[in-house]
Design an enzyme around this catalytic site. Sequence first.
Site, PDB file in Angstrom:
ATOM      1  N   CYS A   1       4.678  -6.697  -6.248  1.00  0.00           N
ATOM      2  CA  CYS A   1       3.484  -5.912  -6.571  1.00  0.00           C
ATOM      3  C   CYS A   1       2.949  -6.211  -7.968  1.00  0.00           C
ATOM      4  O   CYS A   1       1.728  -6.353  -8.153  1.00  0.00           O
ATOM      5  CB  CYS A   1       3.777  -4.426  -6.417  1.00  0.00           C
TER       6      CYS A   1
ATOM      7  N   HIS B   1       0.765   0.526 -11.189  1.00  0.00           N
ATOM      8  CA  HIS B   1       1.387  -0.192 -12.304  1.00  0.00           C
ATOM      9  C   HIS B   1       0.347  -0.546 -13.358  1.00  0.00           C
ATOM     10  O   HIS B   1      -0.778  -0.940 -13.025  1.00  0.00           O
ATOM     11  CB  HIS B   1       2.010  -1.504 -11.826  1.00  0.00           C
TER      12      HIS B   1
END
Length: 352
Positions: free
Chosen positions: A134, A254
């Site tokens: 990711c 994130h």
Amino acid sequence: MVLLKSEGLNVAVVGVTGAVGTRMVQMLEGSPLPVKSLLPLASARSAGKSIMFGEKSWTIEEAKPESFEHIDIALFSAGGSVSKQLAPEAAKRGAIVVDNTSAFRMDPQVPLVVPEVNEKALAQHHGIIANPNCSTIQMVAALEPIRQAYGLNRIIVSTYQAVSGAGAKAIAELEEQSRQVLDGKKPEAAIMPVKGDKKHFQMAFNAIPQIDLFQPNDYTFEEMKMINETKKIMDDQEIKVSATCVRVPVSISHGESVYIEIDQTDVSASDLKKLLADAPGVILQDDPAHQIYPMPASASGKKEVFVGRIRRDPDVSNGFHLWIVSDNLLKGAAWNSVQIAERLLKLGLVKF
């Protein structure tokens, strides 16, 4: 919403009850992929339950090798051990597997794909396609337009990664620890930073500079994933990449502080902003005067990669700093997987 047609694709989702699996189904709902049937697969304990898709209820089945008969595309997100066991079985039966684990990412026979960066690699698949990590996905999606325009020879990234990357239980632990700290109690830790490691630390009101296990070179496996995957996706083993991955007490999305060095010295921050404003899958949020920049809270639930805080390094003429944020469960996992499936159809690599 996908309309179920008499002709179309038979799609399986492995790990359908997990955080990424549920979002894969959501992304399929909004995708132009012509899904004729959905096969939701999970472990034996979830078999018999049902999910909704296309205004129809679909029964969850236990994932087995024979499950993949007549499946065109299989999206996997049930852990590396399941992928290693069942992905080759699915491919053997004619399905194209898009795997969201690290099981096949560095296999030279398996394309590692971010559609905005290297969709042409899809043509080289042998039944299995890997979805990158990711944190790697959002970084390369933002940097590839810069690399294409001005060259790119160095990347130094520090990540601020959400706990959802460690699963639903990690989110629950963060929430419980937060309550414990606010109540003046000592927080109990059983998962972070790594469930199977020797020690566990408080995540609430903390930052932990360890994601995954440490390797012999003192980098963590997560950091080495970013390094090696970036080189593979960009098809450049000479590019210099270094990473420090940190877990922060955020549920979803994130953040990444990224320093790059490009090949040209006559490029301004404004040039990079103009470039990224038109980049596919990227949204520029960069207006310091009005405090406009990407944040996890505003990126969560969105499919794009958000970029801001673009500025030239004060001491390096070809050095720039960027701040990159994206929903790790969508672009970092479920959405990138569905995008790959869409590109397979667009490129004529899967037919119905």
